[in-house]
Design an enzyme around this catalytic site. Structure first.
Site, PDB file in Angstrom:
ATOM      1  N   SER A 199       1.957   3.167  -2.668  1.00 26.27           N
ATOM      2  CA  SER A 199       2.008   4.019  -3.852  1.00 26.27           C
ATOM      3  C   SER A 199       1.457   5.420  -3.617  1.00 26.27           C
ATOM      4  O   SER A 199       1.653   6.314  -4.432  1.00 26.27           O
ATOM      5  CB  SER A 199       1.249   3.358  -5.012  1.00 26.27           C
ATOM      6  OG  SER A 199      -0.108   3.152  -4.677  1.00 26.27           O
ATOM      7  N   GLY A 249       0.828  -1.192   0.000  1.00 28.92           N
ATOM      8  CA  GLY A 249       0.000   0.000   0.000  1.00 28.92           C
ATOM      9  C   GLY A 249       0.863   1.242   0.000  1.00 28.92           C
ATOM     10  O   GLY A 249       0.524   2.262   0.607  1.00 28.92           O
ATOM     11  N   TYR A 268     -14.634  -1.621   9.342  1.00 28.14           N
ATOM     12  CA  TYR A 268     -13.254  -1.142   9.407  1.00 28.14           C
ATOM     13  C   TYR A 268     -12.675  -1.412  10.793  1.00 28.14           C
ATOM     14  O   TYR A 268     -11.560  -1.938  10.938  1.00 28.14           O
ATOM     15  CB  TYR A 268     -13.246   0.353   9.092  1.00 28.14           C
ATOM     16  CG  TYR A 268     -11.918   1.060   9.173  1.00 28.14           C
ATOM     17  CD1 TYR A 268     -10.896   0.777   8.275  1.00 28.14           C
ATOM     18  CD2 TYR A 268     -11.698   2.058  10.128  1.00 28.14           C
ATOM     19  CE1 TYR A 268      -9.679   1.451   8.330  1.00 28.14           C
ATOM     20  CE2 TYR A 268     -10.498   2.743  10.183  1.00 28.14           C
ATOM     21  CZ  TYR A 268      -9.496   2.437   9.290  1.00 28.14           C
ATOM     22  OH  TYR A 268      -8.303   3.120   9.351  1.00 28.14           O
ATOM     23  N   VAL A 269     -13.441  -1.073  11.827  1.00 26.73           N
ATOM     24  CA  VAL A 269     -12.997  -1.301  13.197  1.00 26.73           C
ATOM     25  C   VAL A 269     -12.798  -2.788  13.463  1.00 26.73           C
ATOM     26  O   VAL A 269     -11.805  -3.196  14.083  1.00 26.73           O
ATOM     27  CB  VAL A 269     -14.011  -0.692  14.190  1.00 26.73           C
ATOM     28  CG1 VAL A 269     -13.705  -1.137  15.611  1.00 26.73           C
ATOM     29  CG2 VAL A 269     -13.998   0.834  14.101  1.00 26.73           C
ATOM     30  N   ALA A 270     -13.734  -3.604  13.004  1.00 29.77           N
ATOM     31  CA  ALA A 270     -13.625  -5.044  13.228  1.00 29.77           C
ATOM     32  C   ALA A 270     -12.326  -5.594  12.650  1.00 29.77           C
ATOM     33  O   ALA A 270     -11.616  -6.379  13.287  1.00 29.77           O
ATOM     34  CB  ALA A 270     -14.824  -5.763  12.606  1.00 29.77           C
ATOM     35  N   LYS A 288      -9.501  -3.828  11.698  1.00 23.61           N
ATOM     36  CA  LYS A 288      -8.290  -3.213  12.252  1.00 23.61           C
ATOM     37  C   LYS A 288      -8.048  -3.641  13.705  1.00 23.61           C
ATOM     38  O   LYS A 288      -6.888  -3.754  14.133  1.00 23.61           O
ATOM     39  CB  LYS A 288      -8.381  -1.694  12.151  1.00 23.61           C
ATOM     40  CG  LYS A 288      -8.223  -1.152  10.733  1.00 23.61           C
ATOM     41  CD  LYS A 288      -6.805  -1.326  10.215  1.00 23.61           C
ATOM     42  CE  LYS A 288      -6.560  -0.505   8.961  1.00 23.61           C
ATOM     43  NZ  LYS A 288      -5.158  -0.592   8.485  1.00 23.61           N
TER      44      LYS A 288
END
Length: 258
Positions: free
Chosen positions: A15, A13, A156-158, A160
């Protein structure tokens, strides 16, 4: 200072955004860097920029939501440079979803990019380090939202939060291999990706950064180049024996109340 002299660094990730800033900082500190991304244009432009400045850099097209491509990114670095010394997992998906409206497809997408990709990239990198009986360092870019986050960040939370736990688990498992694995919980950061998210999901105008900064204690959003300097320190020998740490890199104090 040459903190990463002669190190081989892969930034998944890498770039654009925080990942690109980390790649620039790593090259500045003496590393040879490989960056991955789904779109060739920004990746190739970054590599051209780094190479023009005398750095060693390569771009690898990869979709980190695919575990096989995540593992292959490490294999390509090892093929090109003979080894991998440092890995940064900076790819992230931040599309919105609440507990009530998140579809299985959206949930799976978050798990794939934010957890599964880093898991299998770490697996491949650690396997190379262990096979060579060589030390190494890994930094996972996580998020302060892993502690709970906003209601619209449920998938997202789950994912991360899983990466935060994985960081500590892997660090514990491989401390006797002298492989140090740490995480950085970054807060609200001024990146190209965040600009796109604010416009797409929150109807933000051209001045959203200024409005956001005015509401923050330090008067500014997190800056990618500042995060990058911190990541380089964690990757380098100057961070000593630190492993299994997940550091909140933000201006919000967890547990503090007004």
């Amino acid at each position: 200072m040459g903190l990463l002299d002669d190190k081989i660094v892969l930034v998944n990730g890498g770039s654009q955004g925080v990942g690109a800033a980390i790649a620039r900082a790593a090259v500045r500190e003496g590393a040879a860097v490989a960056v991955t991304g789904r779109r060739p244009e920004p990746g190739e432009a970054l590599v051209a920029e780094l190479s023009a400045g005398g750095g060693r850099a390569m771009y690898l097209q990869a979709d980190l939501s695919d575990a096989e491509q995540a593992k292959a990114s490490v294999a390509e670095v090892v093929d090109a440079y003979g080894r991998i010394d440092c890995l940064v997992n900076a790819a992230g998906l931040t599309s919105r979803g609440t507990l009530l409206d998140t579809t299985p497809e959206l949930f799976d997408a978050h798990i794939a990019v934010n957890l599964k990709g880093p898991f299998f990239a770490m697996q491949a990198a650690v396997a190379d380090m262990v096979a060579r009986k060589a030390p190494g360092t890994i930094v996972n870019i996580i998020t302060t939202s892993a502690h709970g986050g906003q209601p619209f960040l449920a998938p997202y939370v789950a994912a991360k939060a899983g990466l935060m736990g994985l960081t500590r688990n892997a660090a514990h498992a491989h401390r006797w291999d002298r492989i140090r694995i740490n995480g950085l919980n970054i807060g609200w950061t001024a990146t190209e990706g965040e600009d796109a998210v604010q416009r797409a999901f929150h109807s933000a105008g051209d001045d959203w950064r200024e409005q956001a900064a005015a509401r923050l204690p330090m008067g500014k959003l997190g800056q990618p180049d500042e995060i990058a300097d911190f990541v380089v320190l964690l990757l380098s020998d100057r961070s000593g024996v630190v492993t299994g740490s997940v550091i909140d890199w933000d201006q919000t104090v967890l547990g503090g109340l007004d």
